[in-house]
Scaffold this motif. Structure first.
Motif, PDB file in Angstrom:
ATOM      1  N   LEU A   1       1.050  21.174  24.711  1.00  0.00           N
ATOM      2  CA  LEU A   1       0.284  21.244  25.960  1.00  0.00           C
ATOM      3  C   LEU A   1       1.151  20.787  27.128  1.00  0.00           C
ATOM      4  O   LEU A   1       2.001  19.912  26.961  1.00  0.00           O
ATOM      5  CB  LEU A   1      -0.974  20.370  25.842  1.00  0.00           C
ATOM      6  CG  LEU A   1      -1.988  20.837  24.802  1.00  0.00           C
ATOM      7  CD1 LEU A   1      -3.089  19.804  24.621  1.00  0.00           C
ATOM      8  CD2 LEU A   1      -2.604  22.162  25.213  1.00  0.00           C
ATOM      9  N   PRO A   2       0.950  21.363  28.307  1.00  0.00           N
ATOM     10  CA  PRO A   2       1.823  21.036  29.435  1.00  0.00           C
ATOM     11  C   PRO A   2       1.645  19.591  29.892  1.00  0.00           C
ATOM     12  O   PRO A   2       0.517  19.106  30.001  1.00  0.00           O
ATOM     13  CB  PRO A   2       1.363  22.004  30.533  1.00  0.00           C
ATOM     14  CG  PRO A   2      -0.032  22.364  30.164  1.00  0.00           C
ATOM     15  CD  PRO A   2      -0.100  22.324  28.673  1.00  0.00           C
TER      16      PRO A   2
ATOM     17  N   ARG B   1     -11.838  29.343  23.222  1.00  0.00           N
ATOM     18  CA  ARG B   1     -10.725  30.302  23.242  1.00  0.00           C
ATOM     19  C   ARG B   1     -11.139  31.675  22.730  1.00  0.00           C
ATOM     20  O   ARG B   1     -10.701  32.703  23.247  1.00  0.00           O
ATOM     21  CB  ARG B   1      -9.550  29.762  22.411  1.00  0.00           C
ATOM     22  CG  ARG B   1      -8.291  30.633  22.477  1.00  0.00           C
ATOM     23  CD  ARG B   1      -7.780  30.670  23.897  1.00  0.00           C
ATOM     24  NE  ARG B   1      -6.671  31.598  24.064  1.00  0.00           N
ATOM     25  CZ  ARG B   1      -6.806  32.907  24.252  1.00  0.00           C
ATOM     26  NH1 ARG B   1      -8.008  33.450  24.280  1.00  0.00           N
ATOM     27  NH2 ARG B   1      -5.738  33.673  24.426  1.00  0.00           N
TER      28      ARG B   1
ATOM     29  N   ASP C   1      -6.982  30.865  40.605  1.00  0.00           N
ATOM     30  CA  ASP C   1      -7.743  30.687  39.362  1.00  0.00           C
ATOM     31  C   ASP C   1      -9.054  29.948  39.582  1.00  0.00           C
ATOM     32  O   ASP C   1      -9.424  29.621  40.707  1.00  0.00           O
ATOM     33  CB  ASP C   1      -6.902  30.055  38.243  1.00  0.00           C
ATOM     34  CG  ASP C   1      -6.555  28.602  38.497  1.00  0.00           C
ATOM     35  OD1 ASP C   1      -7.179  27.989  39.376  1.00  0.00           O
ATOM     36  OD2 ASP C   1      -5.667  28.091  37.805  1.00  0.00           O
TER      37      ASP C   1
ATOM     38  N   ASP D   1       8.856  33.590  36.344  1.00  0.00           N
ATOM     39  CA  ASP D   1       8.050  33.349  35.144  1.00  0.00           C
ATOM     40  C   ASP D   1       7.611  34.660  34.490  1.00  0.00           C
ATOM     41  O   ASP D   1       6.763  34.654  33.595  1.00  0.00           O
ATOM     42  CB  ASP D   1       6.803  32.525  35.505  1.00  0.00           C
ATOM     43  CG  ASP D   1       7.163  31.237  36.218  1.00  0.00           C
ATOM     44  OD1 ASP D   1       8.055  30.534  35.709  1.00  0.00           O
ATOM     45  OD2 ASP D   1       6.582  30.945  37.272  1.00  0.00           O
TER      46      ASP D   1
ATOM     47  N   THR E   1      -7.271  16.879  34.508  1.00  0.00           N
ATOM     48  CA  THR E   1      -6.195  17.148  33.558  1.00  0.00           C
ATOM     49  C   THR E   1      -6.724  17.977  32.397  1.00  0.00           C
ATOM     50  O   THR E   1      -6.083  18.927  31.944  1.00  0.00           O
ATOM     51  CB  THR E   1      -5.607  15.825  33.030  1.00  0.00           C
ATOM     52  OG1 THR E   1      -5.312  14.994  34.137  1.00  0.00           O
ATOM     53  CG2 THR E   1      -4.356  16.058  32.222  1.00  0.00           C
TER      54      THR E   1
ATOM     55  N   ARG F   1      -6.926  21.495  33.323  1.00  0.00           N
ATOM     56  CA  ARG F   1      -5.595  22.106  33.370  1.00  0.00           C
ATOM     57  C   ARG F   1      -5.123  22.464  31.954  1.00  0.00           C
ATOM     58  O   ARG F   1      -4.598  23.561  31.711  1.00  0.00           O
ATOM     59  CB  ARG F   1      -4.614  21.128  34.032  1.00  0.00           C
ATOM     60  CG  ARG F   1      -3.260  21.692  34.346  1.00  0.00           C
ATOM     61  CD  ARG F   1      -2.492  20.792  35.296  1.00  0.00           C
ATOM     62  NE  ARG F   1      -2.398  19.415  34.823  1.00  0.00           N
ATOM     63  CZ  ARG F   1      -1.493  18.977  33.955  1.00  0.00           C
ATOM     64  NH1 ARG F   1      -0.585  19.805  33.481  1.00  0.00           N
ATOM     65  NH2 ARG F   1      -1.470  17.713  33.573  1.00  0.00           N
ATOM     66  N   LEU F   2      -5.334  21.555  31.000  1.00  0.00           N
ATOM     67  CA  LEU F   2      -4.895  21.797  29.623  1.00  0.00           C
ATOM     68  C   LEU F   2      -5.666  22.960  29.006  1.00  0.00           C
ATOM     69  O   LEU F   2      -5.091  23.833  28.350  1.00  0.00           O
ATOM     70  CB  LEU F   2      -5.101  20.535  28.778  1.00  0.00           C
ATOM     71  CG  LEU F   2      -4.296  19.296  29.204  1.00  0.00           C
ATOM     72  CD1 LEU F   2      -4.614  18.115  28.306  1.00  0.00           C
ATOM     73  CD2 LEU F   2      -2.807  19.592  29.176  1.00  0.00           C
TER      74      LEU F   2
ATOM     75  N   HIS G   1      -4.604  26.205  30.373  1.00  0.00           N
ATOM     76  CA  HIS G   1      -3.307  26.564  29.780  1.00  0.00           C
ATOM     77  C   HIS G   1      -3.522  27.244  28.429  1.00  0.00           C
ATOM     78  O   HIS G   1      -2.924  28.282  28.146  1.00  0.00           O
ATOM     79  CB  HIS G   1      -2.436  25.315  29.620  1.00  0.00           C
ATOM     80  CG  HIS G   1      -1.199  25.534  28.812  1.00  0.00           C
ATOM     81  ND1 HIS G   1      -0.043  26.046  29.350  1.00  0.00           N
ATOM     82  CD2 HIS G   1      -0.941  25.352  27.494  1.00  0.00           C
ATOM     83  CE1 HIS G   1       0.869  26.157  28.400  1.00  0.00           C
ATOM     84  NE2 HIS G   1       0.352  25.733  27.269  1.00  0.00           N
TER      85      HIS G   1
ATOM     86  N   LYS H   1      -4.422  30.826  28.575  1.00  0.00           N
ATOM     87  CA  LYS H   1      -3.355  31.776  28.911  1.00  0.00           C
ATOM     88  C   LYS H   1      -2.412  32.018  27.736  1.00  0.00           C
ATOM     89  O   LYS H   1      -1.607  32.942  27.765  1.00  0.00           O
ATOM     90  CB  LYS H   1      -2.539  31.255  30.107  1.00  0.00           C
ATOM     91  CG  LYS H   1      -3.294  31.379  31.418  1.00  0.00           C
ATOM     92  CD  LYS H   1      -2.392  31.147  32.607  1.00  0.00           C
ATOM     93  CE  LYS H   1      -3.187  31.285  33.908  1.00  0.00           C
ATOM     94  NZ  LYS H   1      -2.372  31.026  35.087  1.00  0.00           N
ATOM     95  N   GLN H   2      -2.479  31.135  26.722  1.00  0.00           N
ATOM     96  CA  GLN H   2      -1.597  31.285  25.566  1.00  0.00           C
ATOM     97  C   GLN H   2      -2.291  32.140  24.502  1.00  0.00           C
ATOM     98  O   GLN H   2      -3.515  32.297  24.544  1.00  0.00           O
ATOM     99  CB  GLN H   2      -1.276  29.910  24.967  1.00  0.00           C
ATOM    100  CG  GLN H   2      -0.636  28.935  25.930  1.00  0.00           C
ATOM    101  CD  GLN H   2       0.648  29.483  26.537  1.00  0.00           C
ATOM    102  OE1 GLN H   2       0.734  29.669  27.739  1.00  0.00           O
ATOM    103  NE2 GLN H   2       1.622  29.771  25.713  1.00  0.00           N
TER     104      GLN H   2
ATOM    105  N   THR I   1      -4.325  27.850  20.029  1.00  0.00           N
ATOM    106  CA  THR I   1      -5.522  27.017  19.999  1.00  0.00           C
ATOM    107  C   THR I   1      -5.969  26.783  18.564  1.00  0.00           C
ATOM    108  O   THR I   1      -6.367  25.679  18.188  1.00  0.00           O
ATOM    109  CB  THR I   1      -6.648  27.696  20.796  1.00  0.00           C
ATOM    110  OG1 THR I   1      -6.147  28.061  22.070  1.00  0.00           O
ATOM    111  CG2 THR I   1      -7.820  26.759  20.981  1.00  0.00           C
TER     112      THR I   1
END
Lengths: 205, 205
Positions: free
Chosen positions: A18-19, A52, A88, A116, B25, B28-29, B32, B35-36, B41
């Motif tokens: 995770l970022p 997801r 977004d 990117d 946060t 944001r996670l 992310h 998008k993957q 996941t």
């Protein structure tokens, strides 16, 4: 980092994908889960997987939504002739929080960023252009971040829709409310003088 | 924070249960992960669930381990008569990284902290006392954090095992290697003078 357990290691490695989460933080989070009831980990895993695999996007504005048309797009009280272009869902939430906008949104899903590997076709720009072609939009408000990528994206979209007779605006750049002039950067301060507004209209908000 | 999707909301809420992760946060996670590829996941969820439900603790030192006796406890080359008392697996990993310790460990699983409802019975102190009673331990090294809770825990254990004929030591407190004296706090500097060591022995490492 050497782990005494493969199970622990793979959990930490996945978490560290995770970022902004490094291996140390990932280990801290995973050890926290170990101290909590098993149900918490299950709830976390299940909600992530469910999100997801079942997430939906609004067919009109591309915002995340559980229904095929999101609450904003299906709200008859909102003005569909004004469309605010954002990056977004976080930007939609931020603007909705201000309660000062009653139009529709168009969520791009990112900004054009060749570094990117994100070009116009990775974003929802074609569907925005189609909406403009259909003639339902009177005004397009660009509300992207004030960065190189944001400006590039604004300009790319502007070039695509230039030939249509619609108004294009961008959110005002200027000194933040509560900010001191001496700490403002030159570009912002310069623009805020060039794009000055009548004093009376500043009294409205 | 108002979300346009229940799925998104529950994923963010569960993620925000983790320590140090707020709602922003967490959002944001989660975005992310959206998008993957879906597989990321799934891997994350599966590894967390597998870890939480199948994790094992070493029956001797209580460290996290995939086997009933961890690698350190089952290593015949390590000295089981010296036991280093630590708080959790991160401390074991940190000490193992130094390659300067060849004894066993005892993982307490925390520190005595009445404020957080953690008393001696929540930790693995009884099993440590039993090991001391069995007479296999010659030296106990306290390696807990240098905080009020750490010192309390050290003292509690010390009182429990005082009557047995074993050596108890604690890791040295002093100026960190590379630190400048002028920035050291008074207590540390004071202790480092009181507990000074022969210069020759400082040359060994």
């Amino acid at each position: 980092m050497e782990f005494s357990s493969k199970l622990l290691e793979s959990a930490v490695n996945e978490m560290a994908q995770l970022p902004g989460i490094g291996k140390r933080t990932a280990l801290r989070l995973v050890l926290h889960l170990l101290k909590q009831p098993e149900s918490q980990t299950e709830l976390l895993s299940e909600s992530l997987t469910a999100m997801r695999s079942n997430i939906n996007f609004c067919s009109n504005c591309h915002n995340i939504s559980d229904t095929s048309l999101c609450e904003i797009c299906s709200n008859a009280n909102r003005d569909q002739s004004i469309v605010c272009v954002v990056e977004d869902i976080r930007d939609v939430m931020a603007i909705e929080n201000t309660s000062s906008y009653k139009g529709h949104y168009h969520v791009l899903g990112g900004k054009i960023s060749p570094m990117d590997g994100i070009g116009p076709s990775e974003l929802t720009i074609p569907s925005l252009v189609r909406k403009v072609e259909d003639g339902i939009i009177d005004e397009l408000i660009f509300a992207l971040s004030s960065t190189m990528e944001g400006d590039t994206t604004n300009f790319y979209i502007f070039k695509q829709i230039e030939k249509f007779d619609i108004k294009t605006t961008t959110i005002a750049r200027g000194i933040s409310v509560g900010d001191e002039l001496e700490y403002a950067d030159e570009v912002t301060l310069g623009r805020s003088i060039v794009n000055r507004i009548p004093f009376e209209s500043s009294l409205k908000n």
